[in-house]
Design an enzyme around this catalytic site. Structure first.
Site, PDB file in Angstrom:
ATOM      1  CE1 TYR A 179      -1.978   6.245  14.230  1.00  0.00           C
ATOM      2  CE2 TYR A 179      -0.774   8.454  12.400  1.00  0.00           C
ATOM      3  CZ  TYR A 179      -0.786   7.478  14.017  1.00  0.00           C
ATOM      4  OH  TYR A 179       0.732   7.772  15.024  1.00  0.00           O
ATOM      5  CG  ASN A 209      -4.630   5.110   3.577  1.00  0.00           C
ATOM      6  OD1 ASN A 209      -5.479   5.379   3.215  1.00  0.00           O
ATOM      7  ND2 ASN A 209      -4.068   4.474   4.054  1.00  0.00           N
ATOM      8  CG  ASP A 258      -2.272  -1.098   0.919  1.00  0.00           C
ATOM      9  OD1 ASP A 258      -1.829  -1.221   0.578  1.00  0.00           O
ATOM     10  OD2 ASP A 258      -2.432  -1.624   2.102  1.00  0.00           O
ATOM     11  CB  SER A 316      -3.874   1.857  14.758  1.00  0.00           C
ATOM     12  OG  SER A 316      -3.893   0.942  13.793  1.00  0.00           O
TER      13      SER A 316
HETATM   14  P1  NAP Z   1       3.898   1.188   6.920  1.00  0.00           P
HETATM   15  O1  NAP Z   1       4.942   1.634   7.566  1.00  0.00           O
HETATM   16  O2  NAP Z   1       3.842   0.256   5.893  1.00  0.00           O
HETATM   17  O3  NAP Z   1       3.255   0.341   7.635  1.00  0.00           O
HETATM   18  C1  NAP Z   1       1.265   0.705   7.438  1.00  0.00           C
HETATM   19  C2  NAP Z   1       0.179  -0.256   7.599  1.00  0.00           C
HETATM   20  O4  NAP Z   1      -0.448  -0.238   6.825  1.00  0.00           O
HETATM   21  C3  NAP Z   1       1.081  -0.948   6.342  1.00  0.00           C
HETATM   22  O5  NAP Z   1       0.170  -2.781   6.843  1.00  0.00           O
HETATM   23  C4  NAP Z   1      -0.084  -0.792   5.310  1.00  0.00           C
HETATM   24  O6  NAP Z   1      -0.004  -1.348   4.376  1.00  0.00           O
HETATM   25  C5  NAP Z   1      -1.218  -0.985   5.685  1.00  0.00           C
HETATM   26  N1  NAP Z   1      -2.129   0.154   5.064  1.00  0.00           N
HETATM   27  C6  NAP Z   1      -1.924   1.225   4.131  1.00  0.00           C
HETATM   28  N2  NAP Z   1      -3.194   1.981   4.289  1.00  0.00           N
HETATM   29  C7  NAP Z   1      -3.625   1.038   4.202  1.00  0.00           C
HETATM   30  C8  NAP Z   1      -5.680   0.900   4.903  1.00  0.00           C
HETATM   31  N3  NAP Z   1      -6.378   2.057   3.671  1.00  0.00           N
HETATM   32  N4  NAP Z   1      -5.963  -0.264   5.198  1.00  0.00           N
HETATM   33  C9  NAP Z   1      -5.228  -0.859   5.869  1.00  0.00           C
HETATM   34  N5  NAP Z   1      -3.407  -0.567   6.160  1.00  0.00           N
HETATM   35  C10 NAP Z   1      -2.989   0.253   4.858  1.00  0.00           C
HETATM   36  O7  NAP Z   1       3.042   2.389   6.074  1.00  0.00           O
HETATM   37  P2  NAP Z   1       3.019   2.344   4.285  1.00  0.00           P
HETATM   38  O8  NAP Z   1       2.704   1.532   3.850  1.00  0.00           O
HETATM   39  O9  NAP Z   1       3.549   3.727   3.850  1.00  0.00           O
HETATM   40  O10 NAP Z   1       1.421   3.035   4.724  1.00  0.00           O
HETATM   41  C11 NAP Z   1       0.910   4.892   5.098  1.00  0.00           C
HETATM   42  C12 NAP Z   1       0.285   4.408   6.119  1.00  0.00           C
HETATM   43  O11 NAP Z   1       0.686   4.094   7.344  1.00  0.00           O
HETATM   44  C13 NAP Z   1      -0.439   5.695   6.227  1.00  0.00           C
HETATM   45  O12 NAP Z   1      -1.399   6.032   5.830  1.00  0.00           O
HETATM   46  C14 NAP Z   1      -1.356   5.085   7.291  1.00  0.00           C
HETATM   47  O13 NAP Z   1      -2.206   5.930   7.473  1.00  0.00           O
HETATM   48  C15 NAP Z   1      -0.292   4.253   8.578  1.00  0.00           C
HETATM   49  N6  NAP Z   1       0.397   4.432   9.779  1.00  0.00           N
HETATM   50  C16 NAP Z   1      -0.566   4.015  10.556  1.00  0.00           C
HETATM   51  C17 NAP Z   1       0.104   4.043  11.951  1.00  0.00           C
HETATM   52  C18 NAP Z   1      -0.280   2.691  12.627  1.00  0.00           C
HETATM   53  O14 NAP Z   1      -1.062   1.846  12.440  1.00  0.00           O
HETATM   54  N7  NAP Z   1      -0.589   2.632  14.462  1.00  0.00           N
HETATM   55  C19 NAP Z   1       0.945   4.762  11.934  1.00  0.00           C
HETATM   56  C20 NAP Z   1       1.863   5.860  10.942  1.00  0.00           C
HETATM   57  C21 NAP Z   1       1.124   5.612   9.586  1.00  0.00           C
HETATM   58  P3  NAP Z   1       1.448  -2.629   3.161  1.00  0.00           P
HETATM   59  O15 NAP Z   1       1.996  -3.402   4.549  1.00  0.00           O
HETATM   60  O16 NAP Z   1       0.271  -2.559   2.296  1.00  0.00           O
HETATM   61  O17 NAP Z   1       2.326  -1.191   3.215  1.00  0.00           O
END
Ligand code: NAP
Ligand code: MN
Length: 267
Positions: free
Chosen positions: A164, A122, A49, A167
């Site tokens: 995010y 997102n 993603d 979470s």
């Molecule tokens: P990443 O370090 O790989 O971690 C983000 C995780 O969220 C990955 O497993 C990613 O999928 C997944 N993800 C991204 N968009 C999603 C969606 N619409 N629905 C469900 N899961 C989703 O970071 P990244 O790949 O650059 O992704 C950026 C996104 O990370 C941001 O938009 C934010 O939403 C998210 N994020 C989450 C947290 C948290 O949950 N605590 C903290 C910071 C950011 P893949 O493994 O396929 O990449």
């Protein structure tokens, strides 16, 4: 000439898949340019993603449809797998797919120097710097609703509700709904500070206005993060969140129901 842009992240599998896919596409009569081509009919992102989101931002939320090949971890947006390339090309040529339209979000930041705009598929969030809480006066539409104190707030689209936002305890939103979700990040709730502790769910036509308060300290910086990409804001006076006019088109092949997908990816 039918042009398809193909991008891949740096992993070995992604690079290998990209080479193979290019060969297969060219055998099927498509042209895969070296550089991004504005006249392409499709953009293919190989990775997770994150790679999809990065490509989207790099090319400024283009109106060309996207499809993702998942070589990453979760791949919520990614529809095709590396072992399904032939099937994908076959179905694509036959037009056997649906196009999902995803609404995007913008944040317009006003500083002393002028206005700046950020986009997100997102989510877009704002938070303090140096692990300090921030204080934000939040209005919805024309109504002032709270002085938020805590780590920050996140505004999620339905597409981002499973990322995010989830979470942080926000709700998973069926993509058929058009709404914005404001989710607090570690809200403080004491006699000193009072903030809403649950997400606020808003109709698509209302905007969210945030006026940061800097009165207590001289710390004026804050961070704005869109789809995981972080920017430092020196002195934002106002931030307005609302849906943007850019729509992202994603090809869908397997017709799988959203909730089936949530189940398969989450539990
Ligand atoms: P990443 O370090 O790989 O971690 C983000 C995780 O969220 C990955 O497993 C990613 O999928 C997944 N993800 C991204 N968009 C999603 C969606 N619409 N629905 C469900 N899961 C989703 O970071 P990244 O790949 O650059 O992704 C950026 C996104 O990370 C941001 O938009 C934010 O939403 C998210 N994020 C989450 C947290 C948290 O949950 N605590 C903290 C910071 C950011 P893949 O493994 O396929 O990449
Ligand atoms: Mn990722």
């Amino acid at each position: 000439m039918r042009i398809i842009n193909v991008f891949a992240n740096d992993t070995e599998l992604s690079q290998k898949t990209k080479k193979l896919l290019k060969q297969k596409l060219e055998k099927s009569g498509f042209f895969v340019p070296q550089e991004y081509d504005l006249n392409a009919e499709l953009i293919i992102c190989i990775g997770g993603d994150g790679s999809f989101l990065e490509t989207l931002h790099k090319y400024n939320f283009p109106s060309i449809p996207f499809i993702g090949v998942n070589t990453g971890h979760l791949g919520f947006f990614q529809e095709v797998y590396p072992d399904g390339l032939d099937e994908f090309i076959f179905k694509y040529k036959q037009g056997k797919y649906e196009t999902q339209h995803l609404k995007t979000l913008k944040a317009e930041v006003t500083t002393a120097e002028g206005k700046q705009e950020f986009m997100g598929l997102n989510e877009i969030l704002i938070k303090g710097v140096k692990s300090r809480p921030i204080h934000l006066n939040i209005s919805i539409g024309d109504s002032f609703i709270e002085r938020f104190s805590g780590d920050g707030i996140l505004v999620a689209t339905p597409a981002g509700s499973t990322a995010y936002n989830y979470s942080l305890g926000g709700s998973i939103v069926d993509p058929r709904l058009s709404l914005l979700q404001v989710t607090p990040i570690a809200p403080m709730n004491t006699t000193a500070y009072r903030s809403f502790t649950s997400s606020l769910i808003l109709p698509p036509y209302l905007s969210i206005r945030v006026n940061p308060e800097y009165s207590e300290h001289k710390r004026k910086g804050m961070l704005i993060v869109s789809d995981g990409m972080e920017h430092f804001l020196q002195e934002a006076e106002e931030i307005i969140f609302e849906f943007s006019n850019s729509i992202i088109k994603l090809l869908r092949f397997d017709n799988s129901d959203f909730w089936t997908k949530v189940k398969s990816k989450f539990i």
